[in-house]
Design a protein around this motif. Sequence first.
Motif, mmCIF file in Angstrom:
data_model
loop_
_atom_site.group_PDB
_atom_site.id
_atom_site.type_symbol
_atom_site.label_atom_id
_atom_site.label_comp_id
_atom_site.label_asym_id
_atom_site.label_seq_id
_atom_site.Cartn_x
_atom_site.Cartn_y
_atom_site.Cartn_z
ATOM 1 N N TYR A 1 62.685 -63.429 11.911
ATOM 2 C CA TYR A 1 62.660 -62.604 13.499
ATOM 3 C C TYR A 1 60.795 -62.788 14.138
ATOM 4 O O TYR A 1 60.682 -63.148 14.759
ATOM 5 N N GLY A 2 60.019 -61.578 13.469
ATOM 6 C CA GLY A 2 59.305 -61.216 14.011
ATOM 7 C C GLY A 2 58.136 -62.476 14.145
ATOM 8 O O GLY A 2 57.357 -62.767 15.298
ATOM 9 N N PHE A 3 58.281 -63.758 12.641
ATOM 10 C CA PHE A 3 56.801 -64.676 13.400
ATOM 11 C C PHE A 3 58.110 -65.656 13.855
ATOM 12 O O PHE A 3 56.857 -66.272 14.970
ATOM 13 N N LYS A 4 58.935 -65.496 14.596
ATOM 14 C CA LYS A 4 59.851 -66.528 15.234
ATOM 15 C C LYS A 4 59.572 -66.632 16.784
ATOM 16 O O LYS A 4 59.171 -67.121 17.604
ATOM 17 N N ILE A 5 59.273 -64.966 16.791
ATOM 18 C CA ILE A 5 58.930 -63.705 18.241
ATOM 19 C C ILE A 5 57.361 -63.954 18.291
ATOM 20 O O ILE A 5 57.636 -64.725 19.401
ATOM 21 N N THR A 6 56.626 -64.295 17.534
ATOM 22 C CA THR A 6 55.042 -64.809 17.593
ATOM 23 C C THR A 6 54.607 -66.078 18.112
ATOM 24 O O THR A 6 54.344 -66.476 19.400
ATOM 25 N N ALA A 7 55.248 -66.988 17.519
ATOM 26 C CA ALA A 7 55.276 -68.199 16.873
ATOM 27 C C ALA A 7 56.141 -68.886 18.249
ATOM 28 O O ALA A 7 54.786 -69.892 19.326
ATOM 29 N N LEU A 8 57.289 -68.498 18.655
ATOM 30 C CA LEU A 8 57.709 -68.706 20.414
ATOM 31 C C LEU A 8 57.075 -68.194 21.401
ATOM 32 O O LEU A 8 57.077 -68.381 22.305
ATOM 33 N N GLY A 9 57.015 -66.531 21.227
ATOM 34 C CA GLY A 9 55.178 -66.118 22.917
ATOM 35 C C GLY A 9 54.369 -67.098 23.280
ATOM 36 O O GLY A 9 54.357 -66.818 23.846
ATOM 37 N N SER A 10 53.897 -67.280 21.767
ATOM 38 C CA SER A 10 52.693 -67.896 21.827
ATOM 39 C C SER A 10 52.881 -69.273 22.518
ATOM 40 O O SER A 10 51.351 -69.798 23.250
ATOM 41 N N ARG A 11 53.851 -69.922 22.879
ATOM 42 C CA ARG A 11 54.566 -70.827 23.808
ATOM 43 C C ARG A 11 54.965 -70.901 24.404
ATOM 44 O O ARG A 11 55.683 -71.623 25.509
ATOM 45 N N GLY A 12 54.915 -69.723 25.395
ATOM 46 C CA GLY A 12 55.143 -68.861 26.728
ATOM 47 C C GLY A 12 56.676 -69.062 26.698
ATOM 48 O O GLY A 12 56.914 -68.330 27.515
ATOM 49 N N ILE A 13 57.468 -68.747 25.599
ATOM 50 C CA ILE A 13 59.141 -67.757 25.691
ATOM 51 C C ILE A 13 59.236 -67.081 25.055
ATOM 52 O O ILE A 13 59.002 -66.284 24.189
ATOM 53 N N TYR A 14 60.012 -66.190 26.330
ATOM 54 C CA TYR A 14 59.627 -64.434 26.733
ATOM 55 C C TYR A 14 60.922 -63.985 26.695
ATOM 56 O O TYR A 14 61.108 -62.967 26.558
ATOM 57 N N ASN A 15 62.492 -65.105 27.181
ATOM 58 C CA ASN A 15 63.524 -64.263 27.461
ATOM 59 C C ASN A 15 64.408 -65.634 25.721
ATOM 60 O O ASN A 15 64.168 -66.445 25.460
ATOM 61 N N ALA A 16 64.747 -63.804 24.981
ATOM 62 C CA ALA A 16 65.683 -65.640 23.270
ATOM 63 C C ALA A 16 66.838 -66.109 24.002
ATOM 64 O O ALA A 16 66.785 -66.714 22.888
ATOM 65 N N MET B 1 55.491 -55.135 18.229
ATOM 66 C CA MET B 1 54.018 -55.715 17.881
ATOM 67 C C MET B 1 54.105 -57.888 17.390
ATOM 68 O O MET B 1 53.037 -58.560 18.625
ATOM 69 N N ALA B 2 55.137 -58.329 17.551
ATOM 70 C CA ALA B 2 55.153 -59.535 17.423
ATOM 71 C C ALA B 2 55.148 -59.985 19.001
ATOM 72 O O ALA B 2 53.924 -61.414 18.727
#
Length: 452
Positions: A77-92, A221-222
């Motif tokens: 899930y942490g990698f999912k947070i980082t990967a989607l965060g890098s693409r601009g998604i910050y609302n789960a 951190m992710a």
Amino acid sequence: MATRPTGFDQTAQPAKRPAPFWHRLNTFFTFPLQSKPLMYSLILALSSMLFKVIFFLPDALGILIVEIGILLAASRYGFKITALGSRGIYNADDYPAELDPDWKNLPWKLFAIVIAQSMVVGWLQSVSPTLGTLAWLVMCFLLPATQIVLVQTCSFVETLNPANAWNAVRTIGWPYLLLCVFLFLLSQGTFIALGLLLPLFKGWILLPIVNWVLIYFSWVMASLLGYAMYQNHQAFGIDLLPGAGLDDDKAPVDRRTPRQIEQDAIDAQVAQLVTAGDMTAAVALAYEEQRMRGEEVAAQRRYHRVLALAEGKTATLLDHAQRYIPLLLRSGQSGEALKAFQTCRAKDAQFALQDAPTTLALAKAAWNTGDAKDALALLQGFDRRFKGHDAVPAAYELVARVLLQGMNRADMALRVLATLESRHPDTEAARETRWLLRNHVPQGAAGGCIGF
């Protein structure tokens, strides 16, 4: 460095450059507290107690197995947070339903990369302690960049190449040093938080607390790492996802679902037909939509409004209202249900609902809004129309309440009480009505009966 295709639809970049990550610290700390991540983290933390059901293994081994499973799930899930965060998604809640399947293997790949790097550091340590120490410092310094490369490429081989990690450092520039500082402080914050919490708890709850704190800080951190990539997405060549960015980093985004977009388009089409005077086509279009979507409020609302505007459709409007008003009440839209009832009453003053629970529920909704007139209108003749129904005593009670509190007619409310006591003396409604009128009942009085 090439960006690995994600398989998602791509959209244009946000109009404004993302703010530096050190301006967004609250975003990272609050991400794990969003409803979905919070629920998932609590489930993972509490699952640490599953070792108690592994009867065939010693507790220590059972704890080890369960903890490895928790670590794997939290890391994924942490990698999912980082990967989607890098693409601009910050609302789960905005996370796509389908994700790149290669992301599931990233924890294993990172583990293998760290092992390989540690072996190199160990070999250098055996050659020269100084060289080994320097190699270890370089490895720690490049670890965030290594994760960035891994998230972008999903490749073990490319990530293992230190040149790619160094290119990530150069892409971010001097803020990379600040990123390392923040990540280090967050890692230390984990132990500080545990030091503050553990003395407050004892027993079985300790293990879930430790797990939750570790998960929380790892996901913070992710989120931070993902935002650092998003901040430099153009330099990294990262394609953003629909709705990318924080609210003040982007233009307004259409967050309607595909069905809502379709409904709005149909509304516009019906409105155009009504404006053009083609009521037959408007009614036909609205009818077909509500026929296919009997439990969809938007489709039923559209049909109700068109029927109210069309000439010669009163009978159809009243018949449709018998299904539309209950649907609105089930959907929690009592205010709109009252408006629909009033529309029908304007067309036919004798209009009444044919279902007892719906009638009583709508009367209560009217009374809750302070509309005593509509409440009584809805309950008029209730005992005759629904003779023998279980809802009749409650209807008597509501009538008495409306008469007393809404119209200040204690005399009429007493007559309702007399009827209620003569017909349903042992019901909760009768007891409630007697209490309601306790200050208005004459000593030794006996009233007559009244219908309503």
